[in-house]
Design an enzyme around this catalytic site. Structure first.
Site, mmCIF file in Angstrom:
data_model
loop_
_atom_site.group_PDB
_atom_site.id
_atom_site.type_symbol
_atom_site.label_atom_id
_atom_site.label_comp_id
_atom_site.label_asym_id
_atom_site.label_seq_id
_atom_site.Cartn_x
_atom_site.Cartn_y
_atom_site.Cartn_z
ATOM 1 N N LEU A 22 -31.021 -14.450 -22.735
ATOM 2 C CA LEU A 22 -30.192 -13.324 -22.316
ATOM 3 C C LEU A 22 -30.416 -12.927 -20.859
ATOM 4 O O LEU A 22 -29.510 -12.429 -20.201
ATOM 5 C CB LEU A 22 -30.468 -12.104 -23.212
ATOM 6 C CG LEU A 22 -30.012 -12.208 -24.669
ATOM 7 C CD1 LEU A 22 -30.468 -10.981 -25.453
ATOM 8 C CD2 LEU A 22 -28.498 -12.340 -24.751
ATOM 9 N N GLY A 23 -31.624 -13.154 -20.363
ATOM 10 C CA GLY A 23 -31.895 -12.765 -18.982
ATOM 11 C C GLY A 23 -33.346 -12.969 -18.612
ATOM 12 O O GLY A 23 -34.221 -13.107 -19.470
ATOM 13 N N MET A 27 -41.130 -9.793 -15.038
ATOM 14 C CA MET A 27 -42.319 -9.977 -15.865
ATOM 15 C C MET A 27 -42.044 -10.679 -17.186
ATOM 16 O O MET A 27 -42.970 -10.998 -17.910
ATOM 17 C CB MET A 27 -42.968 -8.617 -16.154
ATOM 18 C CG MET A 27 -43.623 -8.004 -14.927
ATOM 19 S SD MET A 27 -44.463 -6.451 -15.293
ATOM 20 C CE MET A 27 -43.092 -5.334 -15.459
ATOM 21 N N LYS A 45 -38.546 -10.289 -26.167
ATOM 22 C CA LYS A 45 -38.981 -10.277 -24.767
ATOM 23 C C LYS A 45 -40.326 -10.998 -24.690
ATOM 24 O O LYS A 45 -41.309 -10.575 -25.312
ATOM 25 C CB LYS A 45 -39.102 -8.836 -24.266
ATOM 26 C CG LYS A 45 -38.937 -8.712 -22.769
ATOM 27 C CD LYS A 45 -38.389 -7.343 -22.393
ATOM 28 C CE LYS A 45 -37.779 -7.379 -21.013
ATOM 29 N NZ LYS A 45 -37.114 -6.122 -20.654
ATOM 30 N N TYR A 115 -31.076 -6.009 -31.102
ATOM 31 C CA TYR A 115 -30.095 -6.505 -30.135
ATOM 32 C C TYR A 115 -28.939 -5.508 -30.080
ATOM 33 O O TYR A 115 -28.314 -5.215 -31.095
ATOM 34 C CB TYR A 115 -29.587 -7.883 -30.552
ATOM 35 C CG TYR A 115 -28.462 -8.385 -29.670
ATOM 36 C CD1 TYR A 115 -28.654 -8.597 -28.310
ATOM 37 C CD2 TYR A 115 -27.200 -8.628 -30.203
ATOM 38 C CE1 TYR A 115 -27.626 -9.049 -27.500
ATOM 39 C CE2 TYR A 115 -26.159 -9.083 -29.408
ATOM 40 C CZ TYR A 115 -26.381 -9.293 -28.046
ATOM 41 O OH TYR A 115 -25.363 -9.727 -27.243
ATOM 42 N N ASP A 159 -40.473 3.241 -15.522
ATOM 43 C CA ASP A 159 -39.493 2.304 -14.945
ATOM 44 C C ASP A 159 -38.082 2.633 -15.423
ATOM 45 O O ASP A 159 -37.354 1.763 -15.906
ATOM 46 C CB ASP A 159 -39.868 0.857 -15.307
ATOM 47 C CG ASP A 159 -39.146 -0.167 -14.419
ATOM 48 O OD1 ASP A 159 -38.643 0.243 -13.338
ATOM 49 O OD2 ASP A 159 -39.081 -1.342 -14.804
ATOM 50 N N LYS A 161 -34.436 2.966 -14.938
ATOM 51 C CA LYS A 161 -33.459 2.401 -14.006
ATOM 52 C C LYS A 161 -32.243 1.972 -14.826
ATOM 53 O O LYS A 161 -32.321 1.881 -16.068
ATOM 54 C CB LYS A 161 -34.056 1.217 -13.248
ATOM 55 C CG LYS A 161 -34.554 0.092 -14.158
ATOM 56 C CD LYS A 161 -35.239 -1.006 -13.342
ATOM 57 C CE LYS A 161 -35.779 -2.107 -14.269
ATOM 58 N NZ LYS A 161 -36.485 -3.161 -13.496
ATOM 59 N N ASN A 164 -32.604 -0.598 -17.642
ATOM 60 C CA ASN A 164 -33.343 -0.218 -18.849
ATOM 61 C C ASN A 164 -32.630 0.841 -19.668
ATOM 62 O O ASN A 164 -33.216 1.400 -20.598
ATOM 63 C CB ASN A 164 -34.742 0.282 -18.474
ATOM 64 C CG ASN A 164 -35.682 -0.867 -18.176
ATOM 65 O OD1 ASN A 164 -35.471 -1.991 -18.626
ATOM 66 N ND2 ASN A 164 -36.720 -0.606 -17.396
ATOM 67 N N ASP A 176 -37.770 -0.657 -22.998
ATOM 68 C CA ASP A 176 -38.955 -1.083 -22.253
ATOM 69 C C ASP A 176 -40.036 -0.019 -22.078
ATOM 70 O O ASP A 176 -40.760 -0.035 -21.085
ATOM 71 C CB ASP A 176 -38.569 -1.641 -20.877
ATOM 72 C CG ASP A 176 -38.260 -3.130 -20.946
ATOM 73 O OD1 ASP A 176 -38.249 -3.662 -22.068
ATOM 74 O OD2 ASP A 176 -38.032 -3.742 -19.897
#
Length: 777
Positions: A22-23, A27, A45, A115, A159, A161, A164, A176
């Site tokens: 997916l990406g 990290m 992840k 998901y 984090d 943003k 996220n 996250d």
């Protein structure tokens, strides 16, 4: 197409089947996978090998365990985590032979999340550039709500943003939390050299708070609020507050520059919204909102201001008044929190006195009580409620003495134009109320309605009876069974002390009406007592609009006397324009009579009078549902729940159109929430049973019906609601047997026989018309 890593696929094969990448982030790499045990899509992840090595499996699993405890609708859940060993192959040069490959075992750390079908906020920003102000404020509120929940449990995200913030059906879910906490533990316990070697930095420079950017170790929730301020700024303007590609330059600009004015890029934004965002972007944490909860309230207030794109709520603001005031709930300053009833009651009494004044518009009780305990700026509240002045104050009650401090503030400039402190005996409470009313009238240059006297009219001269009445209203307002019974006891005690106390009679009527409606008392017991109390109130004073509305309620839901009920509701509306309860109840009658356009108009009159009333806003969705406008009803209920996620009826009623439209899992979630908020009320349990039955889960539905039948051996349980469950499963005989019992018990829901979508499958049965006829439909 991306090739999936074979060793990783093999190592996870007993639990997950990897489908595609997916990406890739700084990290970790994210994969779409199928959870083989539960047959659901998940996102896995997988941390980079060097990152995993630095964090260590023990620390990672310890820190992420806290994240797994987070259970909030706007936080992406953690489903699983762990470590696996995979074989890693490395190439090396071999003299004279070209190259060779070495194999070794490597530890891989991973965690699993649901998901989310949809997109990230970053995806939406790329597609649209800027976000509509209403959406931006809602997304920010939802993220702030998630942060408030996490911060209360000692977890800072670090984090926040757009990447996220995931958007599912337009609503935010923050991802996250886990990786941020695990990595932050390395930052605090490791060395700068370790962190630098693998490029391991928590936070993204464009959204990082100043204190986080300079490496302060003792971060608190205000660091996340700064990041959210950056996100909100970007949603509104289309660009981050500080531009640049170099991380160090971005950090320096944060301390040396001020972001471009918000309204230069988005003129529709209000000045209040610009001030809110700039406060979040302060380099001094102490200048920001103290908590995420405080920010949530500020965002809610900002969403009620005119922006040029959205006006929420619209009805109250559509008709400006020449003279207008809002009376905010007085703060209970007593040592005993039980005296909350007194401060709330004094507020309601003052609102009632001012409402009877010609030429003065007074913000309704439900609207002002939405601000209880929020300590909002009077100007913000006043603009949201579209009034000229705001009265606020506090009350301290100690023994037989009271101390009341009040101040009147102009909304336009925030100046205090009047203030007074009253130190009196409790026996002087009526005089204090009159003095307050007169002072406000003088400032606003209006004439109060003549004092008709208290004994034998709307009020009482008996201070003890008055105190019981205030206690009764306090408990009644909580709208759950145990509290209603407490309230009823206080209303009855007030009447024992003063048998001519008409308002206490209305309190008795309203208590029995609510208990009869929600099945907390047998309808043949509750409704006759309600109408008797309403008639006694009217015998004492036939000018009481609330008494007509209370009587009309019984005529609608128990006597099935349509003409008489309509006459009562229309009289109540005429006698007290802006009395939301009468408009709302009249709308219910119009739904029953299938006059849907008129019904929605009546519901909207209620919202115009009380724009922040949850029940009035939800009633609009009710009229849409019975009219067959299911998607509109779903949208309306979701908007109500967004205003107050703890409003039980919003969840209960949202479940109905979700069942009809086939979203059975969504309906189950809403009914389960209603069950929790309504203390396992029978009607909420029946709703859950209907959702399961409609989804084909008959065993679960039958178990819930058995629970209700067992409960019915000890207390009243509405049979109409069980009939809806059986109808959903095609059990016509069972459904009609329950409807016959509901008819014999004169259950209030019988009035909806002609319009209820949940019973549509029964209407072609010859047994249906005779039951309708008994109700007069």
């Amino acid at each position: 197409m991306t090739t999936l890593p074979g060793p990783l696929t093999a190592a996870l094969a007993d639990r997950y089947r990897l489908e595609r990448e997916l990406g890739v982030g700084g990290m970790a790499t994210v994969y779409l996978a199928e959870d083989l045990k539960h047959r659901r899509k998940v996102a896995i992840k997988v941390l980079r090998e060097d990152v995993a090595s630095l964090i260590g499996a023990t620390r990672f699993l310890r820190e992420i365990r806290l994240t797994a405890s987070l259970d909030h609708p706007h936080i992406l859940a953690l489903l699983d985590s762990g470590e696996i060993q995979v074989t890693s192959h490395e190439s090396r040069a071999e003299p004279g032979t070209g190259s060779a490959r070495d194999s070794r075992l490597a530890t891989v750390l991973f965690y699993v999340m649901p998901y989310v079908e949809g997109e990230s906020l970053r995806d939406r920003l790329r597609r649209e550039g800027t976000i509509p102000l209403a959406d931006a404020l809602r997304i920010a509120r939802e993220v702030a709500d998630a942060l408030d929940y996490a911060h209360a449990r000692g977890i800072i995200h670090r984090d926040i943003k757009p990447e996220n913030i995931l958007l599912a059906a337009g609503h935010a879910r923050v991802a996250d939390f886990g990786i941020a906490r695990a990595v932050s533990a390395v930052e605090e316990g490791g060395t700068d050299t370790q962190v630098t070697q693998v490029g391991l930095v928590v936070g993204t420079p464009a959204y990082m708070s100043p204190e986080q950017a300079i490496g302060e170790s003792s971060l608190d929730g205000r660091s996340d609020l700064y990041s959210l301020g950056c996100v909100l700024y970007e949603m509104i303007t289309g660009a981050a507050p500080f531009a640049g590609t170099a991380a160090q330059a971005l950090i320096v600009r944060r301390f040396q520059e001020t972001p471009p004015p918000l309204r230069a890029a988005r003129p529709q934004a209000s000045g209040e919204l610009e001030n809110l965002v700039m406060r979040l972007l302060s380099t001094d944490p102490g200048a920001r909102h103290a908590t995420a909860a405080e920010l949530t309230r500020a965002l809610q207030a900002a969403s009620t201001l005119r922006t040029g794109e959205v006006t929420v709520p619209t009805p109250a603001q559509a008709v400006p008044a020449t003279r207008s005031v809002a009376v905010l709930p007085f703060v209970n300053m007593s040592a005993d929190p039980e005296n909350e009833y007194f401060s709330d009651g004094m507020t309601e009494e003052l609102i009632s006195a001012l409402t009877r004044t010609a030429g003065l518009r007074v913000a309704a009780r439900s609207s002002v009580f939405a601000y209880k305990g929020r300590n909002e700026d009077a100007r913000v509240v006043g603009r949201a409620l579209n009034v000229e002045m705001v009265l606020s104050g506090s009350i301290r009650k100690a023994g037989t003495r009271i101390r009341l401090a009040a101040q009147l503030t102009t909304v336009a400039d925030g100046y205090q134009v009047w203030s007074e402190t009253f130190d009196r005996e409790l026996s002087d409470v009526f005089a204090v109320q009159d003095e307050l009313s007169q002072a406000i009238a003088r400032v606003l240059r209006v004439r109060l309605a003549p004092d008709r006297g208290r004994g034998g009219q709307q009020g009482t001269d008996n201070v003890e009876a008055y105190t019981h009445y205030l206690r009764g209203r306090f408990h009644w307002g909580r709208r759950i069974e145990a509290e209603l019974l407490k309230g009823l006891e206080h209303f009855q005690q007030a009447l024992r002390l003063d048998p001519e106390y008409a308002l206490a009679e209305i309190g008795v009527a309203d208590s029995y009406n609510i208990m009869g409606f929600y099945g907390w008392m047998h309808p043949k017991e509750a409704f006759p007592r309600a109408i008797a109390a309403a008639d006694r109130a009217l015998a004492l004073d036939d000018s009481l609009a609330a008494a007509y509305s209370s009587r009309g309620y019984v005529r609608l839901y128990h006597e099935w006397s349509w003409a008489e009920a309509e006459a009562d509701f229309r009289k109540a509306e005429a006698m007290a324009p802006g009395y939301a309860t009468a408009s709302h109840c009249y709308g219910n009658l119009l739904v029953v009579r299938q006059r849907f356009a008129e019904a929605e108009a009546a519901m909207r009159r209620a919202v115009a009078s009380e724009p922040l009333s949850m029940i009035s806003n939800a009633a609009i969705g009710w009229s849409m549902y019975y009219a067959g406008r299911f998607e509109d009803a779903i949208a309306q209920y979701r908007a109500v729940i967004e205003l107050d996620p703890t409003f039980a009826l919003g969840h209960l009623w949202l479940g109905d159109p979700l069942v009809v439209t086939g979203d059975f899992d969504g309906a189950v979630r809403e009914f389960e929430t209603a069950i929790r908020l309504m203390h396992r009320s029978a009607i909420a349990v029946a709703g859950l049973a209907r959702a399961h039955m409609a989804a084909g889960r008959e065993r679960e539905a039958r178990a819930l019906i058995a629970e209700l039948d067992e409960l019915g051996t000890r207390r009243f349980v509405p049979q109409y609601d069980i009939a809806m469950v059986l109808a959903a499963g095609g059990d016509r005989d069972g459904a009609f047997a329950r409807l016959e019992r509901a008819s014999a018990e004169r259950e209030h829901s019988m009035v909806f026989l002609a319009v209820d979508p949940a019973l549509a499958s029964l209407r072609d049965d010859p047994r249906y018309p005779p039951i309708q006829a008994r109700v007069g439909l």
